[in-house]
Design a protein around this motif. Sequence first.
Motif, PDB file in Angstrom:
ATOM      1  N   ASP A   1      21.954  42.323 -14.336  1.00  0.00           N
ATOM      2  CA  ASP A   1      21.168  41.131 -14.680  1.00  0.00           C
ATOM      3  C   ASP A   1      19.718  41.490 -14.943  1.00  0.00           C
ATOM      4  O   ASP A   1      19.007  40.753 -15.620  1.00  0.00           O
ATOM      5  CB  ASP A   1      21.151  40.137 -13.495  1.00  0.00           C
ATOM      6  CG  ASP A   1      22.336  39.190 -13.503  1.00  0.00           C
ATOM      7  OD1 ASP A   1      22.975  39.065 -14.558  1.00  0.00           O
ATOM      8  OD2 ASP A   1      22.613  38.587 -12.460  1.00  0.00           O
TER       9      ASP A   1
ATOM     10  N   ARG B   1      15.367  31.932 -10.973  1.00  0.00           N
ATOM     11  CA  ARG B   1      16.552  32.539 -11.592  1.00  0.00           C
ATOM     12  C   ARG B   1      17.325  33.274 -10.506  1.00  0.00           C
ATOM     13  O   ARG B   1      16.766  33.708  -9.495  1.00  0.00           O
ATOM     14  CB  ARG B   1      16.138  33.529 -12.702  1.00  0.00           C
ATOM     15  CG  ARG B   1      15.468  32.872 -13.895  1.00  0.00           C
ATOM     16  CD  ARG B   1      16.403  32.128 -14.799  1.00  0.00           C
ATOM     17  NE  ARG B   1      17.244  33.025 -15.599  1.00  0.00           N
ATOM     18  CZ  ARG B   1      18.186  32.610 -16.438  1.00  0.00           C
ATOM     19  NH1 ARG B   1      18.435  31.304 -16.578  1.00  0.00           N
ATOM     20  NH2 ARG B   1      18.890  33.467 -17.134  1.00  0.00           N
TER      21      ARG B   1
ATOM     22  N   GLU C   1      16.739  39.593 -17.393  1.00  0.00           N
ATOM     23  CA  GLU C   1      15.859  38.701 -16.623  1.00  0.00           C
ATOM     24  C   GLU C   1      14.407  39.166 -16.674  1.00  0.00           C
ATOM     25  O   GLU C   1      13.486  38.358 -16.729  1.00  0.00           O
ATOM     26  CB  GLU C   1      16.347  38.613 -15.159  1.00  0.00           C
ATOM     27  CG  GLU C   1      17.706  37.934 -15.001  1.00  0.00           C
ATOM     28  CD  GLU C   1      17.699  36.450 -15.393  1.00  0.00           C
ATOM     29  OE1 GLU C   1      16.628  35.821 -15.397  1.00  0.00           O
ATOM     30  OE2 GLU C   1      18.778  35.927 -15.716  1.00  0.00           O
TER      31      GLU C   1
END
Length: 167
Positions: A94, A87, A98
């Motif tokens: 983020d 990723r 995540e």
Amino acid sequence: MQVAVYPGSFDPITYGHLDVIQRAARLFDRVVVAVAESESKQPLFPLEERRELAAGATSELPNVEVDAFTGLLIDYVLRRGSRVILRGLRAVSDFEFEFQLALTNRRINEQVETMFMMPRDTYTFLSSRIVKEICRLGGDVSPFVPPSVAAAMTRRLAGHHKATVLQ
Ligand code: ADP
């Protein structure tokens, strides 16, 4: 053979995604860019077109393959003989999502690891969502996406832009 699966909506693929893919292609024997259906996100491009755009943008990287998948990511990763989910991490914003995703996937299967890569600093602000917004407003997206993607976006958003201008 080390295979990494890089999943995402890729709606559409940007230079930020491509930066991550190029870095991964130097580290792994094979990188599978796995375009997810992402129905809940109501993508601008249908799955097949997102796959085609990503395939066109990565055609010069011999160990990169683009595929579309539906269903559970972990099942797809195992089917591809991989143990690595890749990723991209842009900013702190983020991180939370995540982190949740990586730990959930680990709970589903302990054998699969999620790895993160950061793009070049100039791409850390870039997201498909922002690029679509720029295009929708009639802006130039050529600094953010490959020419074929820019053309596809203009085609798809042209009707929308005209309608906005005429309002
Ligand atoms: P998703 O819908 O799964 O978030 P995206 O296509 O938006 O799919 O992104 C796929 C992956 O690429 C995510 O890990 C995302 O954080 C990462 N990513 C998106 N844009 C960039 C960028 N500019 N630089 C680095 N990573 C990125």
